[in-house]
Design a protein around this motif. Structure first.
Motif, PDB file in Angstrom:
ATOM      1  N   MET A 138       0.841  -1.189   0.000  1.00 26.33           N
ATOM      2  CA  MET A 138       0.000   0.000   0.000  1.00 26.33           C
ATOM      3  C   MET A 138       0.875   1.236   0.000  1.00 26.33           C
ATOM      4  O   MET A 138       1.882   1.290   0.695  1.00 26.33           O
ATOM      5  N   GLY A 139       0.517   2.234  -0.834  1.00 24.44           N
ATOM      6  CA  GLY A 139       1.327   3.434  -0.941  1.00 24.44           C
ATOM      7  C   GLY A 139       1.229   4.318   0.285  1.00 24.44           C
ATOM      8  O   GLY A 139       0.303   4.217   1.084  1.00 24.44           O
ATOM      9  N   GLU A 140       2.216   5.199   0.426  1.00 26.06           N
ATOM     10  CA  GLU A 140       2.202   6.146   1.536  1.00 26.06           C
ATOM     11  C   GLU A 140       1.340   7.337   1.153  1.00 26.06           C
ATOM     12  O   GLU A 140       1.441   7.878   0.054  1.00 26.06           O
ATOM     13  N   VAL A 141       0.477   7.753   2.066  1.00 25.09           N
ATOM     14  CA  VAL A 141      -0.443   8.845   1.789  1.00 25.09           C
ATOM     15  C   VAL A 141       0.132  10.144   2.331  1.00 25.09           C
ATOM     16  O   VAL A 141       0.330  10.299   3.540  1.00 25.09           O
ATOM     17  N   GLY A 142       0.403  11.079   1.416  1.00 27.28           N
ATOM     18  CA  GLY A 142       0.940  12.367   1.823  1.00 27.28           C
ATOM     19  C   GLY A 142      -0.164  13.374   2.084  1.00 27.28           C
ATOM     20  O   GLY A 142      -1.354  13.054   2.085  1.00 27.28           O
ATOM     21  N   ARG A 143       0.245  14.610   2.309  1.00 30.28           N
ATOM     22  CA  ARG A 143      -0.690  15.701   2.576  1.00 30.28           C
ATOM     23  C   ARG A 143      -0.624  16.705   1.425  1.00 30.28           C
ATOM     24  O   ARG A 143       0.376  16.792   0.714  1.00 30.28           O
ATOM     25  N   MET A 144      -1.678  17.467   1.254  1.00 35.08           N
ATOM     26  CA  MET A 144      -1.711  18.472   0.204  1.00 35.08           C
ATOM     27  C   MET A 144      -2.543  19.669   0.667  1.00 35.08           C
ATOM     28  O   MET A 144      -3.390  19.550   1.558  1.00 35.08           O
ATOM     29  N   LYS A 145      -2.276  20.809   0.058  1.00 25.97           N
ATOM     30  CA  LYS A 145      -3.097  21.985   0.296  1.00 25.97           C
ATOM     31  C   LYS A 145      -4.248  21.969  -0.697  1.00 25.97           C
ATOM     32  O   LYS A 145      -4.032  21.797  -1.898  1.00 25.97           O
ATOM     33  N   LEU A 146      -5.452  22.144  -0.183  1.00 23.74           N
ATOM     34  CA  LEU A 146      -6.634  22.181  -1.038  1.00 23.74           C
ATOM     35  C   LEU A 146      -7.100  23.626  -1.103  1.00 23.74           C
ATOM     36  O   LEU A 146      -7.684  24.157  -0.148  1.00 23.74           O
ATOM     37  N   GLY A 147      -6.800  24.262  -2.217  1.00 21.16           N
ATOM     38  CA  GLY A 147      -7.090  25.676  -2.333  1.00 21.16           C
ATOM     39  C   GLY A 147      -6.041  26.513  -1.640  1.00 21.16           C
ATOM     40  O   GLY A 147      -5.016  26.004  -1.168  1.00 21.16           O
ATOM     41  N   SER A 148      -6.288  27.818  -1.545  1.00 20.30           N
ATOM     42  CA  SER A 148      -5.285  28.742  -1.000  1.00 20.30           C
ATOM     43  C   SER A 148      -5.758  29.434   0.270  1.00 20.30           C
ATOM     44  O   SER A 148      -5.221  30.473   0.647  1.00 20.30           O
ATOM     45  N   GLN A 149      -6.756  28.847   0.936  1.00 20.53           N
ATOM     46  CA  GLN A 149      -7.298  29.457   2.154  1.00 20.53           C
ATOM     47  C   GLN A 149      -6.790  28.801   3.439  1.00 20.53           C
ATOM     48  O   GLN A 149      -7.186  29.188   4.531  1.00 20.53           O
ATOM     49  N   GLY A 150      -5.958  27.746   3.297  1.00 28.38           N
ATOM     50  CA  GLY A 150      -5.379  27.120   4.484  1.00 28.38           C
ATOM     51  C   GLY A 150      -5.809  25.692   4.743  1.00 28.38           C
ATOM     52  O   GLY A 150      -5.287  25.043   5.648  1.00 28.38           O
ATOM     53  N   LEU A 151      -6.746  25.182   3.956  1.00 26.53           N
ATOM     54  CA  LEU A 151      -7.219  23.803   4.160  1.00 26.53           C
ATOM     55  C   LEU A 151      -6.163  22.810   3.690  1.00 26.53           C
ATOM     56  O   LEU A 151      -5.686  22.882   2.553  1.00 26.53           O
ATOM     57  N   GLU A 152      -5.797  21.882   4.568  1.00 23.19           N
ATOM     58  CA  GLU A 152      -4.892  20.788   4.218  1.00 23.19           C
ATOM     59  C   GLU A 152      -5.609  19.468   4.399  1.00 23.19           C
ATOM     60  O   GLU A 152      -6.326  19.273   5.390  1.00 23.19           O
ATOM     61  N   VAL A 153      -5.434  18.559   3.434  1.00 23.62           N
ATOM     62  CA  VAL A 153      -6.113  17.264   3.459  1.00 23.62           C
ATOM     63  C   VAL A 153      -5.136  16.178   3.033  1.00 23.62           C
ATOM     64  O   VAL A 153      -4.032  16.460   2.569  1.00 23.62           O
ATOM     65  N   SER A 154      -5.544  14.928   3.177  1.00 24.70           N
ATOM     66  CA  SER A 154      -4.748  13.831   2.634  1.00 24.70           C
ATOM     67  C   SER A 154      -4.839  13.878   1.115  1.00 24.70           C
ATOM     68  O   SER A 154      -5.843  14.314   0.549  1.00 24.70           O
ATOM     69  N   GLU A 155      -3.769  13.443   0.433  1.00 22.75           N
ATOM     70  CA  GLU A 155      -3.733  13.588  -1.026  1.00 22.75           C
ATOM     71  C   GLU A 155      -4.694  12.638  -1.739  1.00 22.75           C
ATOM     72  O   GLU A 155      -4.881  12.742  -2.955  1.00 22.75           O
ATOM     73  N   GLN A 156      -5.306  11.747  -1.032  1.00 20.77           N
ATOM     74  CA  GLN A 156      -6.420  10.948  -1.537  1.00 20.77           C
ATOM     75  C   GLN A 156      -7.477  10.933  -0.443  1.00 20.77           C
ATOM     76  O   GLN A 156      -7.163  10.829   0.741  1.00 20.77           O
ATOM     77  N   GLY A 157      -8.726  11.089  -0.841  1.00 23.50           N
ATOM     78  CA  GLY A 157      -9.810  11.077   0.129  1.00 23.50           C
ATOM     79  C   GLY A 157     -10.608   9.793   0.050  1.00 23.50           C
ATOM     80  O   GLY A 157     -10.290   8.882  -0.716  1.00 23.50           O
ATOM     81  N   LEU A 158     -11.645   9.734   0.859  1.00 30.21           N
ATOM     82  CA  LEU A 158     -12.544   8.578   0.858  1.00 30.21           C
ATOM     83  C   LEU A 158     -13.970   9.063   0.639  1.00 30.21           C
ATOM     84  O   LEU A 158     -14.524   9.786   1.470  1.00 30.21           O
ATOM     85  N   GLY A 159     -14.545   8.686  -0.506  1.00 31.58           N
ATOM     86  CA  GLY A 159     -15.944   8.978  -0.775  1.00 31.58           C
ATOM     87  C   GLY A 159     -16.815   7.974  -0.035  1.00 31.58           C
ATOM     88  O   GLY A 159     -16.676   6.768  -0.225  1.00 31.58           O
ATOM     89  N   CYS A 160     -17.700   8.466   0.815  1.00 30.88           N
ATOM     90  CA  CYS A 160     -18.470   7.577   1.696  1.00 30.88           C
ATOM     91  C   CYS A 160     -19.872   7.270   1.184  1.00 30.88           C
ATOM     92  O   CYS A 160     -20.599   6.492   1.823  1.00 30.88           O
ATOM     93  N   ALA A 161     -20.279   7.834   0.062  1.00 27.56           N
ATOM     94  CA  ALA A 161     -21.664   7.714  -0.405  1.00 27.56           C
ATOM     95  C   ALA A 161     -22.140   6.268  -0.501  1.00 27.56           C
ATOM     96  O   ALA A 161     -23.252   5.932  -0.073  1.00 27.56           O
ATOM     97  N   GLY A 162     -21.305   5.391  -1.065  1.00 24.70           N
ATOM     98  CA  GLY A 162     -21.723   4.014  -1.310  1.00 24.70           C
ATOM     99  C   GLY A 162     -21.908   3.175  -0.061  1.00 24.70           C
ATOM    100  O   GLY A 162     -22.443   2.066  -0.136  1.00 24.70           O
ATOM    101  N   MET A 163     -21.484   3.696   1.085  1.00 25.59           N
ATOM    102  CA  MET A 163     -21.603   2.913   2.315  1.00 25.59           C
ATOM    103  C   MET A 163     -23.049   2.772   2.789  1.00 25.59           C
ATOM    104  O   MET A 163     -23.368   1.859   3.546  1.00 25.59           O
ATOM    105  N   THR A 164     -23.902   3.704   2.363  1.00 25.69           N
ATOM    106  CA  THR A 164     -25.284   3.676   2.852  1.00 25.69           C
ATOM    107  C   THR A 164     -26.303   3.781   1.734  1.00 25.69           C
ATOM    108  O   THR A 164     -27.433   4.211   1.946  1.00 25.69           O
ATOM    109  N   ARG A 165     -25.909   3.387   0.521  1.00 26.82           N
ATOM    110  CA  ARG A 165     -26.868   3.465  -0.586  1.00 26.82           C
ATOM    111  C   ARG A 165     -27.948   2.415  -0.423  1.00 26.82           C
ATOM    112  O   ARG A 165     -27.669   1.227  -0.214  1.00 26.82           O
ATOM    113  N   SER A 166     -29.187   2.817  -0.554  1.00 28.30           N
ATOM    114  CA  SER A 166     -30.307   1.888  -0.367  1.00 28.30           C
ATOM    115  C   SER A 166     -30.388   0.848  -1.472  1.00 28.30           C
ATOM    116  O   SER A 166     -30.999  -0.202  -1.308  1.00 28.30           O
ATOM    117  N   ASP A 167     -29.740   1.133  -2.615  1.00 23.35           N
ATOM    118  CA  ASP A 167     -29.818   0.194  -3.734  1.00 23.35           C
ATOM    119  C   ASP A 167     -28.714  -0.856  -3.692  1.00 23.35           C
ATOM    120  O   ASP A 167     -28.652  -1.727  -4.542  1.00 23.35           O
TER     121      ASP A 167
END
Length: 341
Positions: free
Chosen positions: A1-30
């Motif tokens: 598994m690759g190492e997950v770095g950090r990144m700046k998202l935009g120029s207002q100060g928000l820092e996040v992991s360079e890959q995120g996790l989309g959670c939508a499919g965890m609770t889809r009724s279908d």
């Protein structure tokens, strides 16, 4: 598994992991839902792996997604993550409506805070743009929520370039969420350059082509009868038969690279720039680990071009005609001068 770095998202100060996790499919009724404890285990595994940028929305699972994340982030986990959620889409008598008026914005934010069991949302997006309300009016209420400490940063989702500029003039936008993958590239012409001009980060959802680049044509066999992807033109039998060959060519290239086709497609998104954060979704730890592995896949300019030429052959549009109103292509709003509160 690759190492997950950090990144700046935009120029207002928000820092996040360079890959995120989309959670939508965890609770889809279908979909075939996994036990809640398994999903919480996945979320904790993601955080422990360095993927701390979690993406949800109030409409996912009819509030169930936010409630799930609220449970998962108890006990000190909240401080370890950057939490993004969205508002504005709601189901009324079985039909989707978009709301961006000030009263709705505030009520939606208060409700999300309660479900998530937090005091402040890190990144808050209008899920889609209410074309009846000037974007300045929606942004004005979001700005108030920032000033009140209820949200830290403001984002936009599925929005055209002119609306981005109008919104950004009211309050700086930190991120624009858009669909971007090997087979969905229309945003590259105007939206991505506008974001870069204004110093806005880019969050790419469905970076695996709604799962196609993970499983190929056989993905449709695992879908329930209610799966919304069944209506997408690219998955219709006449197009899917042709698109099989696209997946096979990507798979052949991945084999040569020593990775999976999903990792190859995801690596292509990562290579779009240091301002791009893809948020692939999954409900399985093994798929999550594979997605993180994409960070270790390096592509040359020639390989990028080869992948793009393969994907250019895809048949079928991005959305069915009925969904066009929910995409950036029709996201302009009336001028501010037309608004009567």
């Amino acid at each position: 598994m690759g190492e997950v770095g950090r990144m700046k998202l935009g120029s207002q100060g928000l820092e996040v992991s360079e890959q995120g996790l989309g959670c939508a499919g965890m609770t889809r009724s279908d979909s075939q839902l996994k036990p809640e404890e398994d999903l919480i285990k996945l979320i904790h595994h993601a955080i422990d792996s360095g993927v701390t940028f979690l993406d949800t929305a109030d409409i996912y699972g009819h509030h169930a997604n936010e409630l799930l994340l609220g449970k998962a982030l108890k006990g000190g986990m909240r401080e370890k993550v950057e939490l993004a959620t969205k508002f504005g889409l709601c189901s009324v008598d079985g039909k989707l409506e978009v709301h961006g008026d000030p009263a709705y914005v505030r009520a939606a934010c208060e409700a999300s805070l309660k479900r998530l069991n937090i005091d402040c949302i890190d990144l808050y997006y209008p899920h889609r743009i209410d074309t009846r309300v000037p974007i300045e009016i929606t942004m004005g209420e979001l700005k108030k929520l920032v000033e009140e400490g209820k949200i830290k940063y403001i984002g936009l989702s599925e929005v055209c370039a002119s609306a981005i500029r109008r919104a950004h003039a009211v309050h700086p936008i930190s991120a624009v969420q858009l669909e971007w993958s090997l087979w969905t590239r229309d945003v590259e012409e105007e939206i991505v350059p506008t974001c870069r001009e204004l110093g806005i980060g880019i969050v790419a959802y469905c970076p695996l082509g709604r799962g196609f680049f993970a499983s190929g044509a056989k993905i449709v066999e695992s879908w329930s009868t209610e799966d919304p992807r069944k209506s997408l033109p690219r998955f219709q039998p006449e197009n899917l038969e042709y698109n099989k060959t696209v997946f096979e060519r990507v798979n052949q290239m991945a084999t040569k690279k020593g990775c999976t086709p999903a990792q190859l497609a995801l690596a292509w998104v990562h290579h779009q720039g240091s301002d791009v954060c893809p948020i692939p979704g999954t409900s399985k730890i093994e798929n999550f680990d594979q997605n993180v592995g994409a960070l270790s896949v390096k592509l040359t300019p020639e390989e990028m071009s080869e992948l793009e030429s393969i994907a250019d052959a895809v048949k079928g549009g991005r959305d069915p005609d009925v969904a066009v109103l929910l995409s950036w292509m029709n996201s302009e709003t009336p001028p501010l001068s037309s608004w009567k509160a």
